[in-house]
Design an enzyme around this catalytic site. Structure first.
Site, PDB file in Angstrom:
ATOM      1  N   LYS A 251       0.845  -1.192   0.000  1.00 43.78           N
ATOM      2  CA  LYS A 251       0.000   0.000   0.000  1.00 43.78           C
ATOM      3  C   LYS A 251       0.884   1.247   0.000  1.00 43.78           C
ATOM      4  CE  LYS A 251      -4.206   1.480   2.400  1.00 43.78           C
ATOM      5  NZ  LYS A 251      -5.072   1.189   3.570  1.00 43.78           N
ATOM      6  N   GLU A 336     -19.295  -6.012  10.114  1.00 39.74           N
ATOM      7  CA  GLU A 336     -20.229  -5.256  10.944  1.00 39.74           C
ATOM      8  C   GLU A 336     -21.245  -6.153  11.643  1.00 39.74           C
ATOM      9  OE1 GLU A 336     -18.564  -2.583   7.802  1.00 39.74           O
ATOM     10  OE2 GLU A 336     -19.563  -4.541   7.758  1.00 39.74           O
ATOM     11  N   ARG A 364     -25.760  -2.790   7.039  1.00 39.49           N
ATOM     12  CA  ARG A 364     -25.353  -4.174   6.830  1.00 39.49           C
ATOM     13  C   ARG A 364     -25.666  -5.044   8.040  1.00 39.49           C
ATOM     14  NH1 ARG A 364     -19.597  -4.301   3.873  1.00 39.49           N
ATOM     15  NH2 ARG A 364     -20.711  -5.845   2.668  1.00 39.49           N
TER      16      ARG A 364
END
Length: 605
Positions: A251, A336, A364
């Protein structure tokens, strides 16, 4: 030598030699750094997929072959290679979206930016191609190791393996979502990539989760080696069954400030100095910071307070709490649903969990809020960051559903603070509730100056009373959360036209306090202003409460229309949707003029 501006289609890449591709990679990184430094956006994830994206578009024939990007913030390079190189207004009105956009290009099929979904799209798409006899087309799903912490990804992998359709799963393994990837998945990815992992006869680890599921596995491949990537992708393309190509990327690769940023490798950043990577300007205290600081204070007072995050420790303000109380923070990954039910378990064990997530991601886990928390009367506090219109991240990130969805949860109590002071006060009130779920919601950005109350009537704060000259007022303006500043200014403008207006902040908007009905009885008209859907939100609940009390006052609801707003600045969208000061004043003045005779108004002199 072909330059970036010469690339108008992925097919242009196939004419390039390896040396030209390496040069193009460098040019793309320079472009990304300069462009995002001006507009802000997702930098680190895109710097990490430059070679990966080039190799995908060299081997696969988009849009005939479909390339699906999970959590589409990593598609800036894809945009550049598919004819979208005007980044001047990235994430602004009229400019490019920060995510895939079907309105922009035929190369974008899905507009997802909620993680762990691309594999399910790929499964369905591959099945459709098989049934339609389009066996020559390939479906490529690019998914990060962080997204594999989401349960939906594993539901899809189970079905992809069972269907045996030729889906190419590009696993972009950089060890991060926002923060480092957590849990057993992260451990297994590291095990597969370890130099001495070979225990089986082929030199790879004998414990390969993907192969155990029935998927072919290629890798790990250096995600910054274009030649190696092309070899792996070509082999996967020719296979007539599902293949996982495990690519190890870094990254922020190629930009030292991003590589050296230990927090999140400049994952998402505002405008910054491209030389140093440091943000420009000194932002005011944000809603998120006010919450985070108060939670630390509460944590010091109450050892039962713990916190959960779904792979977003820093964005939701939990980093200070984690630093102060490292054993009392649980990062569950992009999961979640698990976070919510795990919180219910923590509450059952005698603790008070605080689940901090973006408002858009609460959608969600609604079933878990309903059946795992509320049904059991669990004392769990949900803190919803980025509630209401967020703007520049586009339709998937607007937190405009929570006030409507949560109305259906029995026993749940919902607070909408109007300023940073109320964030602190109402967080404490929420944590005092042990027998039911509580919710605190606030928007993105700077909190601004506090808005003091003139008085408190039961639990309702009175913010303004523009003309206390008659016993009965013209308008009771009910301000929900961060709309207080707009509502108080609107009240001043209406007063200039002779209307008597009272502005109140209910603070706790679910359940509706009877105090609002008592106040409504002293006004001709009631109006509720919320940065949530106008369908089924606080306005609907207030109207129902008024009717239940036998009041027949007109009750107007001003909220967001039932649409997916495109990316734009928050203030622009609110004004466009009738929730800015000028728009709201005009609508209310027109209605009041039709209801309140001129002779009944007081003219200011």
């Amino acid at each position: 030598m072909m330059r970036l501006e010469d690339i108008t289609s992925p097919r242009d890449l196939r004419r390039l030699a390896l040396s030209e591709l390496v040069h193009l990679s460098d040019e793309i990184r320079v472009f990304l750094i300069e462009a995002v430094s001006r507009t802000g956006g997702h930098l680190g994830p895109n710097l990490g997929v430059v070679e990966l994206t080039l190799a995908i578009h060299r081997v696969f024939d988009s849009p005939f072959d479909r390339v699906l990007w999970d959590t589409g913030h990593q598609t800036y390079v894809h945009k550049l290679l598919t004819g979208r190189q005007d980044f001047v207004d990235l994430r602004k009105r009229g400019g490019l979206s920060g995510y895939p956009s079907r309105a922009e290009s035929v190369h974008d099929l899905i507009e997802n930016s909620h993680a762990s979904t691309a594999l399910s799209y790929a499964d369905g798409l591959a099945k459709a191609y098989r049934l339609r006899g389009e066996s020559g087309r390939r479906v490529v799903a690019v998914i990060g190791d962080g997204a594999l912490t989401g349960g939906m990804a594993w539901e899809a992998l189970n079905n992809i393996a069972g269907s045996a359709n030729p889906v190419v799963i590009v696993l972009n393994d950089n060890g991060h979502s926002y923060a480092p990837t957590v849990g057993g998945i992260a451990d297994h990815m590291a095990e597969l990539a370890a130099p001495d992992a070979g225990e089986g006869p082929d030199g790879r680890s004998a414990r390969n989760l993907f192969e155990n599921l029935g998927l072919d596995y290629v890798g790990p491949v250096d995600g910054h080696d274009i030649s190696a990537l092309e070899v792996a992708f070509s082999a996967a393309r020719e296979a007539d069954r599902p293949v996982v190509v495990h690519c190890r990327t870094r990254k922020g690769h190629g930009y030292p400030p991003a590589e050296q940023d230990t927090r999140d490798h400049l994952h998402a950043i505002g405008s910054f100095d491209p030389v140093t990577g440091k943000g420009t300007g000194q932002p005011a205290v944000t809603w998120t910071q006010a919450f985070g600081a108060e939670l630390v204070r509460l944590g010091g007072e109450r050892p039962d307070v713990v916190a959960l995050t779904a792979a977003m420790l820093h964005p939701v303000g939990l980093a200070p709490f984690a630093e102060a109380f490292p054993d009392r923070v649980f990062d569950v990954g992009i999961a979640e649903q698990h976070a919510v039910t795990s919180a219910a378990g923590l509450a059952a064990g005698g603790l008070h969990p605080v689940v901090a997530i973006y408002a858009t991601f609460l959608n969600r886990a609604l079933d878990q809020v309903l059946m795992d928390v509320a049904l059991h009367g669990a004392g769990v506090t949900f803190v919803l960051d980025r509630a209401g219109i967020t703007g520049d991240d586009g339709p998937s990130h607007n937190g405009m559903w929570d006030l409507s969805l949560l109305q259906a949860v029995p026993g749940l109590r919902l607070a909408a603070p109007r300023d940073a002071n109320q964030v602190r006060a109402q967080l404490r009130e929420a944590l005092d509730v042990s027998e039911a779920p509580t919710v605190l919601r606030f928007p993105k950005g700077a909190a601004g100056p506090d808005i003091p109350a003139l008085a408190r009537f039961r639990t309702v704060d009175v913010l303004a009373r523009t003309m206390p000259l008659r016993e009965r007022g013209d308008l009771l303006l009910v301000s929900v959360g961060s709309m207080a500043r707009v509502c108080t200014e609107v009240a001043e403008r209406l007063a200039a036209h002779g209307f008597a207006v009272t502005v109140v902040d209910p603070r706790w908007v679910k359940p509706v306090d009877e105090a609002l009905c008592a106040l409504a009885a002293d006004h001709e008209v009631v109006a509720v202003v919320e940065d949530n859907l106008s369908v089924g939100g606080v306005g609907s609940a207030v109207t129902q409460a008024l009717r239940g009390s036998g009041l027949e006052n007109p009750c107007l609801t001003y909220g967001l229309p039932l649409v997916f707003p495109r990316h734009s600045a928050r203030d622009q969208l609110l004004e466009e949707m009738g929730l800015g000061v000028a728009a709201l004043e005009g609508q209310l003045r027109d209605f009041l003029t039709s209801q309140v005779p001129l002779s009944g108004r007081v003219t200011l002199t």
